[in-house]
Design an enzyme around this catalytic site. Sequence first.
Site, PDB file in Angstrom:
ATOM      1  N   CYS A 194      10.587 -12.775 -36.011  1.00 31.19           N
ATOM      2  CA  CYS A 194       9.894 -11.949 -35.018  1.00 31.19           C
ATOM      3  C   CYS A 194      10.095 -10.437 -35.208  1.00 31.19           C
ATOM      4  CB  CYS A 194      10.331 -12.337 -33.611  1.00 31.19           C
ATOM      5  SG  CYS A 194      10.730 -14.073 -33.381  1.00 31.19           S
TER       6      CYS A 194
ATOM      7  N   HIS B 228       4.494 -15.691 -29.505  1.00 34.29           N
ATOM      8  CA  HIS B 228       5.070 -16.392 -30.649  1.00 34.29           C
ATOM      9  C   HIS B 228       4.373 -17.748 -30.741  1.00 34.29           C
ATOM     10  CE1 HIS B 228       8.837 -13.849 -30.475  1.00 34.29           C
ATOM     11  NE2 HIS B 228       8.497 -13.816 -29.200  1.00 34.29           N
TER      12      HIS B 228
ATOM     13  N   GLN C  50       9.801 -21.351 -41.490  1.00 36.55           N
ATOM     14  CA  GLN C  50       8.989 -21.463 -40.280  1.00 36.55           C
ATOM     15  C   GLN C  50       7.558 -21.046 -40.587  1.00 36.55           C
ATOM     16  OE1 GLN C  50      11.235 -18.950 -37.483  1.00 36.55           O
ATOM     17  NE2 GLN C  50      11.554 -20.779 -36.242  1.00 36.55           N
TER      18      GLN C  50
ATOM     19  N   LYS D 234       5.971 -20.912 -21.690  1.00 34.68           N
ATOM     20  CA  LYS D 234       5.620 -21.457 -22.995  1.00 34.68           C
ATOM     21  C   LYS D 234       4.934 -22.810 -22.862  1.00 34.68           C
ATOM     22  CE  LYS D 234      10.004 -23.890 -23.847  1.00 34.68           C
ATOM     23  NZ  LYS D 234      11.028 -24.252 -24.846  1.00 34.68           N
TER      24      LYS D 234
ATOM     25  N   ARG E 248      20.061 -20.294 -40.484  1.00 32.78           N
ATOM     26  CA  ARG E 248      20.823 -20.469 -39.250  1.00 32.78           C
ATOM     27  C   ARG E 248      22.053 -21.325 -39.527  1.00 32.78           C
ATOM     28  NH1 ARG E 248      15.793 -21.716 -35.056  1.00 32.78           N
ATOM     29  NH2 ARG E 248      14.631 -19.805 -35.535  1.00 32.78           N
TER      30      ARG E 248
END
Length: 698
Positions: free
Chosen positions: A394, A571, A441, A525, A423
């Site tokens: 992002c 997003h 991603q 979301k 991660r």
Amino acid sequence: MSCSSGHIARGKLVIQTGGRLVRLLRTCNLSRVSGHRAFLSCAGQNFAHLSPLAHGAPILQDRRPNRWGCRLSTSCQVAASSPYAAVVETAEKKSSKQQNQLIALPTTDESPQLDRIRHSCSHVMAMAVQKLFPGAQVTIGPAIERGFYYDFDMPEPITEQDLKAVKKEMQRIIKADLPFIREEVSKEEAEERIKAIKEPYKLEILESIVARHPNDPITIYHLGKQGGKGEHWWDLCAGPHVETTKDLNPAAMDLESLAGAYWRGDETKAQLQRIYGTAWESKEQLKAYQQLKVEAARRDHRKLGQELDLFSIESESAGGGLVFWHPNGAAIRNILENFWKEHHLKNGYQLLYTPHIAKAEMWKTSGHLDFYAENMFDRIKIEEELYQLRPMNCPFHIAVYKHKQYSYRDLPLRYAELGTVYRYERSGTMHGLFRVRGFTQDDGHIFCLPDQIATEIRGVLDMVEYVMGALGFSQLEINLSTKPAKAVGSDEIWERAEDALREALHTKGWDYKIDEGGGAFYGPKIDVKIQDVLGRKWQCSTIQLDFNLPDRFQMAYTDDANHKQQPIMIHRAIFGSIERFFGILIENCAGAFPLWLAPVQCRIMPVTDAVLDYAQDVVAQMREAGIRVQLDSGERIGKLIRNAEKAKTPVMCVVGEKEASNSQLSVRTYGEDGDRGVMAMAEVITRIQDASKTRMPF
């Protein structure tokens, strides 16, 4: 003609009895070997032998187990055909669709009683363990998606053999018809009782309950009556539970496995033993679930990834959670990525490529170092400055946005990137492709005006439906998560955003569930779950509004009054993670990828070296036509066919002298009823091309 001897040149031998049919194709020899035993060969490959039964009818027995086993009659019939293979069809068999149908298993969302059954079984199991193993201490024991578990601190490790004794004791407790009794007590009373039985883990659990809900009473569930002569056990629990153990069906529950776990998930704390169990409303549901487990094991992406040479995780040499894509897997990934890019470009997205690392200051600004640090790798010092591997994409897309100045006329802007992120995952939590340390991603970010939210969300929903549908996932579950108690942004913008999400879902005509207060602190979301052929649901696509990062990075555009305003940031991801989605895809199709995705679409298999030149010419023409083709030779045709079947190749073409002289191919496709007969080479090429373009079968 007799089944004990004979010869068929260039034909199809059909042998039928009792509804069972065996087809032995092309050049077949059936000859007596000794006594009543006969031997069959096809195209130079030995397939099976015939042996007598008590009443004189021979049985076809494959030397490769579990392939054949069909009774043969004593009369045979010949018909013309051509492929070089032996296959079995059984009229008695149900269709593959019927075979693959499993009993629809309820979820705890659909069946509150099932949730109570599983909570109750976990307590019964804990009671059984503490009765059989004095000194065992309980920690937590929740109901989960397909069952329940309990974590124990055991004086001596429990073994798989011990599970039988635990299950037997559970069955005894269930038959004893003990009641589940709810009791509310004060924190002080609960603490006193816990100290009396010397269970320190319960004290920690009590403290965490009080910290989360300081004004709520503490609830205890008793199994059996307290203070009586009968059996009694209790634990801290919010429930729910059944009324009595008589409401549990001992034939509908089972103990499945043992695992290790750390207290509170922290490897610096005590190592516990976890017992997994499953429980259902009926014996039939348990049986269906066990069949589901067998089928899931057959489809396990870790096993198929190795068998089909798709990927590996080289833990010893490179480290855990890092995926190596082998040529076959990389070919499929390349097709997926090209498909993804093509559809995004058609929908007005601009593709980005951004770095894998940035100064730590960027992650300070974004808030990741404050709120997400435990999931990030350690910082790297470069020329006296600290850098950080990116856990998300992002901030990089925001940096691209801020490189220029925009007016309201320029919005919406749609950026998309297949961005690799890193991660930290504990070694014990990683699982094949489903949970790794480095993954890609399919990230996208939309920067838009408030009155553009609904239109942009609808566009993303359309993309999710198209992309997932093309890959075989047509059943979707939609969840809308709304404003939590603690949130950034005004009530007005939250209400406007939530209304826009609802509007997009209504115009799409999709049913959805609302998770009140389940949104992130920075925006509402939509989550989309896909359902696979086994009925399992997987969270993949996410659409998340964000009122936080635009403020943190001071993003702006100029409105029609020439004032600076903050854009809305959305997003969104379709696959979520390429690696995880690939694992889901492997299991959904059991490694038999559709023709348009298969790493090798077609295998050319010459019967002899005499037709090798023609086979090589076929390969050259197919490659020129954009077909992923492979030439297999140097082995007997039977072995080549078996290898192609093991590789789950969509189209297999056998070349003999007749095919070579007539520019033809003997075609077989993977799966049932695979014999497609003889076709002109040009027709095969055209059909593969058309199937690839339309994403349809051959």
